[in-house]
Design a protein around this motif. Structure first.
Motif, PDB file in Angstrom:
ATOM      1  N   LEU A  69       0.870  -1.233  -0.221  1.00  0.00           N
ATOM      2  CA  LEU A  69      -0.018   0.037  -0.349  1.00  0.00           C
ATOM      3  C   LEU A  69       0.713   1.237   0.215  1.00  0.00           C
ATOM      4  O   LEU A  69       0.440   1.860  -0.507  1.00  0.00           O
ATOM      5  CB  LEU A  69      -0.965   0.361   1.159  1.00  0.00           C
ATOM      6  CG  LEU A  69      -2.473  -0.843   1.144  1.00  0.00           C
ATOM      7  CD1 LEU A  69      -2.932  -1.114   3.158  1.00  0.00           C
ATOM      8  CD2 LEU A  69      -3.606  -0.693   0.275  1.00  0.00           C
ATOM      9  N   SER A  70       1.636   0.778   0.620  1.00  0.00           N
ATOM     10  CA  SER A  70       2.882   2.755   0.854  1.00  0.00           C
ATOM     11  C   SER A  70       3.800   3.096  -0.274  1.00  0.00           C
ATOM     12  O   SER A  70       4.093   3.993  -0.587  1.00  0.00           O
ATOM     13  CB  SER A  70       3.723   2.187   2.073  1.00  0.00           C
ATOM     14  OG  SER A  70       4.155   1.315   1.615  1.00  0.00           O
ATOM     15  N   LEU A  72       1.789   2.157  -3.447  1.00  0.00           N
ATOM     16  CA  LEU A  72       0.963   2.741  -4.574  1.00  0.00           C
ATOM     17  C   LEU A  72       0.964   4.748  -3.884  1.00  0.00           C
ATOM     18  O   LEU A  72       1.121   5.585  -3.761  1.00  0.00           O
ATOM     19  CB  LEU A  72      -0.553   1.856  -3.753  1.00  0.00           C
ATOM     20  CG  LEU A  72      -0.588   0.876  -4.059  1.00  0.00           C
ATOM     21  CD1 LEU A  72      -1.973   0.561  -3.555  1.00  0.00           C
ATOM     22  CD2 LEU A  72      -0.093  -0.350  -5.473  1.00  0.00           C
ATOM     23  N   LYS A  73       0.347   4.352  -5.970  1.00  0.00           N
ATOM     24  CA  LYS A  73       0.093   5.905  -5.923  1.00  0.00           C
ATOM     25  C   LYS A  73      -1.406   6.519  -5.289  1.00  0.00           C
ATOM     26  O   LYS A  73      -2.217   5.793  -5.223  1.00  0.00           O
ATOM     27  CB  LYS A  73       0.511   6.380  -7.146  1.00  0.00           C
ATOM     28  CG  LYS A  73       1.721   6.231  -8.010  1.00  0.00           C
ATOM     29  CD  LYS A  73       1.383   6.732  -9.880  1.00  0.00           C
ATOM     30  CE  LYS A  73       2.006   5.916 -10.169  1.00  0.00           C
ATOM     31  NZ  LYS A  73       2.811   6.553 -12.060  1.00  0.00           N
ATOM     32  N   GLU A  74      -1.179   7.873  -5.157  1.00  0.00           N
ATOM     33  CA  GLU A  74      -3.062   8.074  -4.129  1.00  0.00           C
ATOM     34  C   GLU A  74      -4.123   7.492  -4.865  1.00  0.00           C
ATOM     35  O   GLU A  74      -5.557   7.320  -4.777  1.00  0.00           O
ATOM     36  CB  GLU A  74      -2.691   9.859  -4.013  1.00  0.00           C
ATOM     37  CG  GLU A  74      -4.130   9.890  -3.618  1.00  0.00           C
ATOM     38  CD  GLU A  74      -4.330   9.610  -2.396  1.00  0.00           C
ATOM     39  OE1 GLU A  74      -4.979   9.523  -1.651  1.00  0.00           O
ATOM     40  OE2 GLU A  74      -2.840   9.319  -1.529  1.00  0.00           O
ATOM     41  N   GLU A  76      -4.350   5.101  -7.341  1.00  0.00           N
ATOM     42  CA  GLU A  76      -4.614   3.768  -6.439  1.00  0.00           C
ATOM     43  C   GLU A  76      -4.826   3.036  -6.078  1.00  0.00           C
ATOM     44  O   GLU A  76      -5.655   2.090  -5.566  1.00  0.00           O
ATOM     45  CB  GLU A  76      -2.614   2.840  -7.233  1.00  0.00           C
ATOM     46  CG  GLU A  76      -2.164   3.396  -8.972  1.00  0.00           C
ATOM     47  CD  GLU A  76      -1.284   3.019  -9.149  1.00  0.00           C
ATOM     48  OE1 GLU A  76      -0.436   2.917 -10.522  1.00  0.00           O
ATOM     49  OE2 GLU A  76      -0.070   2.746  -7.897  1.00  0.00           O
ATOM     50  N   ARG A  77      -4.034   4.361  -4.853  1.00  0.00           N
ATOM     51  CA  ARG A  77      -4.972   4.362  -3.273  1.00  0.00           C
ATOM     52  C   ARG A  77      -6.057   3.655  -3.073  1.00  0.00           C
ATOM     53  O   ARG A  77      -6.865   3.064  -2.525  1.00  0.00           O
ATOM     54  CB  ARG A  77      -4.257   4.161  -2.318  1.00  0.00           C
ATOM     55  CG  ARG A  77      -2.884   3.627  -1.738  1.00  0.00           C
ATOM     56  CD  ARG A  77      -2.087   4.598  -0.457  1.00  0.00           C
ATOM     57  NE  ARG A  77      -2.218   5.835  -0.319  1.00  0.00           N
ATOM     58  CZ  ARG A  77      -0.845   6.705  -1.303  1.00  0.00           C
ATOM     59  NH1 ARG A  77       0.413   5.853  -1.227  1.00  0.00           N
ATOM     60  NH2 ARG A  77      -0.776   7.582  -0.794  1.00  0.00           N
ATOM     61  N   LYS A  78      -6.864   4.827  -3.371  1.00  0.00           N
ATOM     62  CA  LYS A  78      -8.064   5.605  -3.320  1.00  0.00           C
ATOM     63  C   LYS A  78      -9.381   4.671  -4.359  1.00  0.00           C
ATOM     64  O   LYS A  78     -10.112   3.343  -3.985  1.00  0.00           O
ATOM     65  CB  LYS A  78      -8.465   7.215  -4.023  1.00  0.00           C
ATOM     66  CG  LYS A  78      -9.876   7.220  -4.338  1.00  0.00           C
ATOM     67  CD  LYS A  78      -9.835   8.930  -4.550  1.00  0.00           C
ATOM     68  CE  LYS A  78     -11.411   8.858  -4.628  1.00  0.00           C
ATOM     69  NZ  LYS A  78     -11.516  10.640  -5.680  1.00  0.00           N
ATOM     70  N   LEU A  80      -8.066   1.151  -4.662  1.00  0.00           N
ATOM     71  CA  LEU A  80      -8.492   0.225  -4.147  1.00  0.00           C
ATOM     72  C   LEU A  80      -9.204  -0.041  -3.321  1.00  0.00           C
ATOM     73  O   LEU A  80      -9.724  -1.097  -3.299  1.00  0.00           O
ATOM     74  CB  LEU A  80      -7.172  -0.415  -3.611  1.00  0.00           C
ATOM     75  CG  LEU A  80      -6.634  -1.906  -2.973  1.00  0.00           C
ATOM     76  CD1 LEU A  80      -7.177  -2.992  -3.849  1.00  0.00           C
ATOM     77  CD2 LEU A  80      -5.550  -1.809  -2.847  1.00  0.00           C
ATOM     78  N   SER A  81      -9.358   1.622  -2.523  1.00  0.00           N
ATOM     79  CA  SER A  81     -10.049   1.443  -1.198  1.00  0.00           C
ATOM     80  C   SER A  81     -11.339   0.671  -2.011  1.00  0.00           C
ATOM     81  O   SER A  81     -13.136   0.378  -0.989  1.00  0.00           O
ATOM     82  CB  SER A  81      -9.715   3.040  -0.655  1.00  0.00           C
ATOM     83  OG  SER A  81      -8.453   2.313   0.540  1.00  0.00           O
ATOM     84  N   ASP A 193      -5.329  -8.126  -1.357  1.00  0.00           N
ATOM     85  CA  ASP A 193      -4.739  -7.126  -2.190  1.00  0.00           C
ATOM     86  C   ASP A 193      -4.573  -7.155  -2.910  1.00  0.00           C
ATOM     87  O   ASP A 193      -4.362  -6.508  -4.293  1.00  0.00           O
ATOM     88  CB  ASP A 193      -4.572  -6.170  -1.112  1.00  0.00           C
ATOM     89  CG  ASP A 193      -5.331  -5.251   0.206  1.00  0.00           C
ATOM     90  OD1 ASP A 193      -6.468  -4.955  -0.408  1.00  0.00           O
ATOM     91  OD2 ASP A 193      -4.411  -4.064   0.969  1.00  0.00           O
ATOM     92  N   LEU A 197      -5.378  -6.040  -6.587  1.00  0.00           N
ATOM     93  CA  LEU A 197      -4.759  -5.119  -7.378  1.00  0.00           C
ATOM     94  C   LEU A 197      -4.841  -5.833  -9.419  1.00  0.00           C
ATOM     95  O   LEU A 197      -4.555  -5.013 -10.353  1.00  0.00           O
ATOM     96  CB  LEU A 197      -3.399  -4.966  -6.516  1.00  0.00           C
ATOM     97  CG  LEU A 197      -3.077  -3.332  -5.969  1.00  0.00           C
ATOM     98  CD1 LEU A 197      -2.047  -4.059  -4.779  1.00  0.00           C
ATOM     99  CD2 LEU A 197      -3.521  -2.561  -6.200  1.00  0.00           C
TER     100      LEU A 197
END
Length: 520
Positions: A69-70, A72-74, A76-78, A80-81, A193, A197
């Motif tokens: 997670l750390s 991932l780009k912003e 990408e994290r969004k 995924l969530s 995750d 992904l």
């Protein structure tokens, strides 16, 4: 002199087939997004310098994306969530799979028909009834007529039946999983995750598209009984055509597809002879994919994809309809249901006609999938494979040291060493034999060969004679790696001599070991 040169870990450039220091050109296929026909756009890539780099420049496009997670780009994290929220809702709302049947509708339909009939009957009676002939209803203690009570009871029973049917369809499976990984995000599995992904990357992080792809994959697996495929005995044996063998430099399991075996008419008929056999072929291929995934580690820090090598030497022409149909379907289903499970897809011994065949397959492939393709001419097969796979893991028929059922060498015997022979020069590799009665064993290959090569035993005692193990000879470009042994009766050394008369540098890879004789 004793040569102690170790092979450095090769780092690979995405789509580039030639080393940085080679003057020749190699072919890299890129797919044009604007090409309506989906044909491959071929461009020549020049490389400066001579043959045999010790490292290859690495491009960021080849490096697999991180699953942490750390990292991932912003956006990408969004994404995924958001996908995890939607997936949680779909599982708990029991909307992940298609409904097996509209049971509720089937119950409600007769109910509506019955009410309609009662209404018609009632209207008919009312129009024909005379005021004096009208019968009084019996009133129950609750103040409800028996007639009304009968209708109410029937409606309550029908409602209960609908509710019961609805309850049956609303059973929630919180243990739904894929490839052994729980999909319910609230369970907190670290593999969830990684799997999600894969679907997000396959759909460019479009959440709704990724969720729909996942749903379709789960539905396909359910309808095709894929989860039981590992234990299924499939009638046709295609292990000579498709198999797993070894790992690449990054630890990816390697899957080989050997299409040349289908030149055998009997095997071709067994695999593609009719519709039923083609279905068996597809199940066999999916079974191999499932076996490959069993070798993976679907955790953020694990190896979660395969390296695929497809050998097109002597493969049947795509003019054979059965092969073309089966392969097109296999490619489509693998892409749709196993997203991001292939880190790289290397095609070796590629004939010219394959570029046209690839143009036919191209419309069925995603751009991201096509970006992982590498096409290699026959003359570059060994050189290219060694960039991705260590020599000890490359099968001997492709210029590496891996032999079937070979127990002579193991990982404990050390790494493969490398020696560069400059143009117009001669180099030697010395294997010490200080202990009398020992057996020396060695493997050696020169990438592309085209050199003179000989093997000798040189005694430490200058009064003794040199023993010729192998006479000097010209090694052609299609030579397989050489393996030889020698048992010494006196101290000395084995000397391997490589003479490079060409105008290009040559790259030799070798390993050796000494086996002591217990009788001495």
């Amino acid at each position: 002199m004793t040569v102690e040169v170790k092979v450095e870990e090769t780092k690979v450039a995405e789509g580039v087939v030639v080393p940085q220091e080679e003057p020749e050109k190699d072919v890299v296929v890129e797919e044009s997004k604007n090409d309506v026909k989906g044909a491959a756009e071929v461009k020549e890539v020049d490389a400066a310098g001579d043959v045999g780099p010790k490292t290859v420049q690495k491009s960021s496009s080849y490096k697999e994306e991180s699953n942490f997670l750390s990292d991932l780009k912003e956006f990408e994290r969004k994404a995924l969530s958001e996908l995890k929220l939607k997936l949680e809702e779909a599982i708990l709302g029991n909307s992940l799979f298609k409904k097996e049947g509209a049971k509720k509708k089937e119950v409600e339909k007769p109910l509506e028909e019955e009410k309609e009939k009662e209404k018609e009957t009632k209207e008919g009676k009312e129009s024909g009834e005379q005021e004096g002939e009208k019968k009084e209803d019996v009133i129950s203690p609750e103040g409800v007529s028996e007639k009304e009570k009968t209708v109410q009871e029937r409606e309550e029973e029908e409602k209960t039946e609908v509710v019961i049917e609805g309850e049956k369809s609303e059973e929630i499976d919180r243990d739904v999983s894929i490839w052994g990984v729980p999909l319910l995000p609230s369970k907190g599995s670290e593999g969830t995750d990684v799997v999600l992904l894969k679907f997000l990357r396959a759909r460019d992080f479009k959440v709704n598209d990724a969720l729909e792809m996942l749903k379709k994959t789960l539905q396909w697996r359910k309808e095709s009984n894929i989860d039981s495929l590992l234990d299924e005995e499939i009638g046709v044996d295609l292990s000579s055509a498709f198999y797993m063998n070894g790992v690449d430099r990054k630890g990816h399991p390697v899957c080989y597809n050997i299409y040349g075996v289908f030149e055998n008419e009997e095997l071709y008929s067994k695999a593609f002879g009719d519709e039923e056999k083609r279905k068996q072929f597809l199940r066999w291929r999916f079974q191999l994919m499932e076996k490959g995934i069993q070798k993976l580690d679907l955790r953020p820090d694990g190896i979660s994809s395969l390296l695929q090598i497809s050998d097109l030497k002597n493969s049947p022409s795509p003019s054979k309809k059965e092969l073309r149909t089966a392969m097109s379907k296999a490619v489509t289903l693998l892409q749709d249901n196993y997203p991001e499970f292939v880190a790289k897809n290397i095609f070796i011994n590629v004939p010219f006609w394959y570029y046209a065949f690839n143009a036919l397959l191209s419309p069925f492939l995603a751009q991201r999938t096509k970006s992982k393709f590498v096409f290699v001419r026959p003359a570059k097969t060994t050189e290219t494979l060694l960039k991705y796979v260590p020599a000890e893991e490359v099968p001997v028929q492709y210029g590496g040291f891996k032999r079937e059922s070979d127990f002579e060498f193991s990982s404990k015997d050390g790494e493969v060493s490398e020696l560069v022979i400059k143009a117009g020069s001669t180099e030697t590799i010395e294997i010490p034999a200080a202990e009398v009665g020992a057996t020396l064993l060695w493997d050696l290959t020169v990438v592309g060969w085209e050199v003179h090569y000989k093997e000798e035993f040189v005694p430490s005692d200058e009064a003794s004679y040199t023993i010729i193990i192998q006479k000097g000879k010209k090694m052609s470009s299609n030579e397989e790696p050489t393996r030889n042994t020698f048992r010494n009766n006196e101290p000395g050394k084995v000397v391997l001599t490589i003479q490079n008369s060409s105008s290009k540098k040559k790259r030799a890879l070798y390993r050796y070991k000494t086996k002591k004789n217990a009788s001495y």
